[in-house]
Design a protein around this motif. Structure first.
Motif, PDB file in Angstrom:
ATOM      1  N   GLU A  34      54.926  42.799  -6.207  1.00 43.00           N
ATOM      2  CA  GLU A  34      54.197  43.743  -5.356  1.00 43.00           C
ATOM      3  C   GLU A  34      53.873  43.093  -4.008  1.00 43.00           C
ATOM      4  OE1 GLU A  34      49.620  45.194  -5.334  1.00 43.00           O
ATOM      5  OE2 GLU A  34      50.651  45.440  -7.244  1.00 43.00           O
ATOM      6  N   ALA A  35      53.429  41.854  -4.029  1.00 45.18           N
ATOM      7  CA  ALA A  35      53.121  41.127  -2.799  1.00 45.18           C
ATOM      8  C   ALA A  35      54.376  40.918  -1.959  1.00 45.18           C
ATOM      9  CB  ALA A  35      52.468  39.785  -3.130  1.00 45.18           C
ATOM     10  N   VAL A  36      55.482  40.569  -2.610  1.00 52.16           N
ATOM     11  CA  VAL A  36      56.753  40.380  -1.903  1.00 52.16           C
ATOM     12  C   VAL A  36      57.183  41.695  -1.240  1.00 52.16           C
ATOM     13  CG1 VAL A  36      59.238  39.988  -2.247  1.00 52.16           C
ATOM     14  CG2 VAL A  36      57.580  38.409  -3.243  1.00 52.16           C
ATOM     15  N   GLU A  37      57.045  42.801  -1.945  1.00 54.20           N
ATOM     16  CA  GLU A  37      57.415  44.107  -1.383  1.00 54.20           C
ATOM     17  C   GLU A  37      56.563  44.437  -0.155  1.00 54.20           C
ATOM     18  OE1 GLU A  37      59.911  46.342  -1.740  1.00 54.20           O
ATOM     19  OE2 GLU A  37      60.751  44.725  -2.961  1.00 54.20           O
ATOM     20  N   LYS A  38      55.287  44.105  -0.214  1.00 50.66           N
ATOM     21  CA  LYS A  38      54.420  44.344   0.949  1.00 50.66           C
ATOM     22  C   LYS A  38      54.885  43.516   2.146  1.00 50.66           C
ATOM     23  CE  LYS A  38      50.362  45.734  -1.604  1.00 50.66           C
ATOM     24  NZ  LYS A  38      48.930  45.571  -1.820  1.00 50.66           N
ATOM     25  N   LEU A  39      55.242  42.261   1.896  1.00 52.83           N
ATOM     26  CA  LEU A  39      55.719  41.406   2.982  1.00 52.83           C
ATOM     27  C   LEU A  39      57.073  41.875   3.504  1.00 52.83           C
ATOM     28  CD1 LEU A  39      54.654  37.885   1.678  1.00 52.83           C
ATOM     29  CD2 LEU A  39      53.504  39.330   3.359  1.00 52.83           C
ATOM     30  N   LEU A  40      57.930  42.323   2.602  1.00 52.90           N
ATOM     31  CA  LEU A  40      59.223  42.869   3.040  1.00 52.90           C
ATOM     32  C   LEU A  40      59.027  44.114   3.890  1.00 52.90           C
ATOM     33  CD1 LEU A  40      61.444  42.436  -0.148  1.00 52.90           C
ATOM     34  CD2 LEU A  40      61.730  41.293   2.056  1.00 52.90           C
ATOM     35  N   GLY A  41      58.020  44.905   3.554  1.00 51.41           N
ATOM     36  CA  GLY A  41      57.709  46.088   4.357  1.00 51.41           C
ATOM     37  C   GLY A  41      57.355  45.704   5.786  1.00 51.41           C
ATOM     38  N   VAL A  42      56.577  44.644   5.935  1.00 52.38           N
ATOM     39  CA  VAL A  42      56.227  44.153   7.268  1.00 52.38           C
ATOM     40  C   VAL A  42      57.500  43.728   7.995  1.00 52.38           C
ATOM     41  CG1 VAL A  42      55.020  42.354   8.566  1.00 52.38           C
ATOM     42  CG2 VAL A  42      53.895  43.443   6.608  1.00 52.38           C
TER      43      VAL A  42
ATOM     44  N   ARG B 298      60.568  44.692   7.498  1.00 51.91           N
ATOM     45  CA  ARG B 298      61.408  45.860   7.808  1.00 51.91           C
ATOM     46  C   ARG B 298      60.871  46.646   9.002  1.00 51.91           C
ATOM     47  NH1 ARG B 298      61.049  46.910   1.904  1.00 51.91           N
ATOM     48  NH2 ARG B 298      62.747  45.722   1.006  1.00 51.91           N
ATOM     49  N   ARG B 299      59.551  46.680   9.150  1.00 48.39           N
ATOM     50  CA  ARG B 299      58.960  47.419  10.274  1.00 48.39           C
ATOM     51  C   ARG B 299      59.157  46.699  11.600  1.00 48.39           C
ATOM     52  NH1 ARG B 299      55.019  48.323   6.268  1.00 48.39           N
ATOM     53  NH2 ARG B 299      53.616  46.710   7.063  1.00 48.39           N
ATOM     54  N   HIS B 300      59.525  45.424  11.533  1.00 49.13           N
ATOM     55  CA  HIS B 300      59.677  44.620  12.746  1.00 49.13           C
ATOM     56  C   HIS B 300      60.994  43.856  12.708  1.00 49.13           C
ATOM     57  CE1 HIS B 300      55.498  45.451  13.740  1.00 49.13           C
ATOM     58  NE2 HIS B 300      55.229  45.221  12.469  1.00 49.13           N
ATOM     59  N   PRO B 301      62.129  44.551  12.884  1.00 50.34           N
ATOM     60  CA  PRO B 301      63.417  43.844  12.872  1.00 50.34           C
ATOM     61  C   PRO B 301      63.431  42.759  13.952  1.00 50.34           C
ATOM     62  CG  PRO B 301      63.729  46.229  12.966  1.00 50.34           C
ATOM     63  CD  PRO B 301      62.266  45.961  13.151  1.00 50.34           C
ATOM     64  N   PRO B 302      63.871  41.575  13.599  1.00 55.77           N
ATOM     65  CA  PRO B 302      63.861  40.463  14.571  1.00 55.77           C
ATOM     66  C   PRO B 302      64.564  40.795  15.885  1.00 55.77           C
ATOM     67  CG  PRO B 302      64.321  39.632  12.399  1.00 55.77           C
ATOM     68  CD  PRO B 302      64.328  41.137  12.296  1.00 55.77           C
TER      69      PRO B 302
ATOM     70  N   ILE C 210      59.275  35.778   3.909  1.00 55.07           N
ATOM     71  CA  ILE C 210      59.072  35.956   5.352  1.00 55.07           C
ATOM     72  C   ILE C 210      60.120  35.177   6.138  1.00 55.07           C
ATOM     73  CG2 ILE C 210      57.513  35.484   7.277  1.00 55.07           C
ATOM     74  CD1 ILE C 210      55.201  36.026   5.333  1.00 55.07           C
ATOM     75  N   GLN C 211      60.399  33.963   5.702  1.00 59.88           N
ATOM     76  CA  GLN C 211      61.374  33.139   6.412  1.00 59.88           C
ATOM     77  C   GLN C 211      62.756  33.794   6.407  1.00 59.88           C
ATOM     78  OE1 GLN C 211      61.754  29.189   4.866  1.00 59.88           O
ATOM     79  NE2 GLN C 211      63.451  28.664   6.206  1.00 59.88           N
ATOM     80  N   GLU C 212      63.223  34.215   5.230  1.00 58.98           N
ATOM     81  CA  GLU C 212      64.574  34.768   5.119  1.00 58.98           C
ATOM     82  C   GLU C 212      64.711  36.155   5.733  1.00 58.98           C
ATOM     83  OE1 GLU C 212      65.530  34.585   0.969  1.00 58.98           O
ATOM     84  OE2 GLU C 212      66.014  32.447   1.064  1.00 58.98           O
ATOM     85  N   ASN C 213      63.647  36.921   5.753  1.00 53.30           N
ATOM     86  CA  ASN C 213      63.733  38.300   6.209  1.00 53.30           C
ATOM     87  C   ASN C 213      63.211  38.526   7.622  1.00 53.30           C
ATOM     88  OD1 ASN C 213      64.694  39.977   3.777  1.00 53.30           O
ATOM     89  ND2 ASN C 213      63.210  38.546   2.937  1.00 53.30           N
ATOM     90  N   PHE C 214      62.718  37.485   8.242  1.00 53.00           N
ATOM     91  CA  PHE C 214      62.240  37.639   9.612  1.00 53.00           C
ATOM     92  C   PHE C 214      62.453  36.396  10.468  1.00 53.00           C
ATOM     93  CE2 PHE C 214      59.080  37.513  12.985  1.00 53.00           C
ATOM     94  CZ  PHE C 214      59.329  38.726  13.621  1.00 53.00           C
ATOM     95  N   LEU C 215      61.869  35.291  10.069  1.00 51.46           N
ATOM     96  CA  LEU C 215      61.844  34.108  10.937  1.00 51.46           C
ATOM     97  C   LEU C 215      63.222  33.529  11.242  1.00 51.46           C
ATOM     98  CD1 LEU C 215      58.694  32.251   9.583  1.00 51.46           C
ATOM     99  CD2 LEU C 215      58.916  33.631  11.656  1.00 51.46           C
ATOM    100  N   ASN C 216      64.096  33.439  10.243  1.00 53.60           N
ATOM    101  CA  ASN C 216      65.429  32.881  10.495  1.00 53.60           C
ATOM    102  C   ASN C 216      66.161  33.667  11.571  1.00 53.60           C
ATOM    103  OD1 ASN C 216      65.063  30.877   8.605  1.00 53.60           O
ATOM    104  ND2 ASN C 216      66.300  31.859   7.025  1.00 53.60           N
ATOM    105  N   ASP C 217      66.114  34.994  11.495  1.00 57.25           N
ATOM    106  CA  ASP C 217      66.796  35.818  12.484  1.00 57.25           C
ATOM    107  C   ASP C 217      66.103  35.775  13.850  1.00 57.25           C
ATOM    108  OD1 ASP C 217      68.717  36.549  10.658  1.00 57.25           O
ATOM    109  OD2 ASP C 217      67.689  38.388  10.059  1.00 57.25           O
ATOM    110  N   LEU C 218      64.788  35.691  13.839  1.00 56.57           N
ATOM    111  CA  LEU C 218      64.034  35.640  15.098  1.00 56.57           C
ATOM    112  C   LEU C 218      64.335  34.355  15.849  1.00 56.57           C
ATOM    113  CD1 LEU C 218      61.856  36.994  16.903  1.00 56.57           C
ATOM    114  CD2 LEU C 218      60.193  35.566  15.692  1.00 56.57           C
TER     115      LEU C 218
END
Length: 134
Positions: A66-74, A76-80, A125-133
């Motif tokens: 559930e926590a991972v899904e919430k973070l993934l939602g964040v 997804r709302r902010h594509p790098p 967070i790293q794999e779904n946002f920071l690496n691409d950013l």
């Protein structure tokens, strides 16, 4: 197509179980929590617990998911690609998400939480946002 409705009693029971687990995790390690103790704290029968979960570890895993899904939602709302270099919108949304469910994230990321769960949240967070950013 008929949507399956979730009974409000089920939702309330799961919330009681979740809250009881968070309170117990604030006091002790996951491996030392018994279903009997959790059920007593949640004011439910042990059988009710087993209707929804296999064991304490299953419940904790579901909370982590559930926590991972919430973070993934964040994320997804902010594509790098569409996030400013300063990434303030992402950080604002991330901190708001952490604040909205602060008890859960404090347990999972705090000193009493498992390093495995904390690492899983950070890697999300790293794999779904920071690496691409970066």
């Amino acid at each position: 197509m008929m949507e399956e409705r979730v009974d409000r009693r089920v939702i309330r029971t799961k919330q009681q179980i979740r809250q009881a687990l968070i309170e117990l995790l604030a006091e002790k390690n996951e491996s030392t929590i018994s279903v009997r103790e959790l059920a007593q704290k949640a004011n439910i029968n042990r059988g009710t617990f087993y209707i929804h979960y296999n064991d304490i570890h299953d419940l904790v895993e579901q909370l982590v998911n559930e926590a991972v899904e919430k973070l993934l939602g964040v994320c997804r709302r902010h594509p790098p690609a569409q996030t400013p270099r300063a990434s303030y919108p992402f950080l604002t949304d991330l901190f708001q998400t952490l604040r909205d469910d602060s008890q859960l994230f404090t347990i999972l990321l705090g000193s009493s939480g498992s390093h495995v769960y904390a690492e899983r949240l950070c890697v999300t967070i790293q794999e779904n946002f920071l690496n691409d950013l970066l």
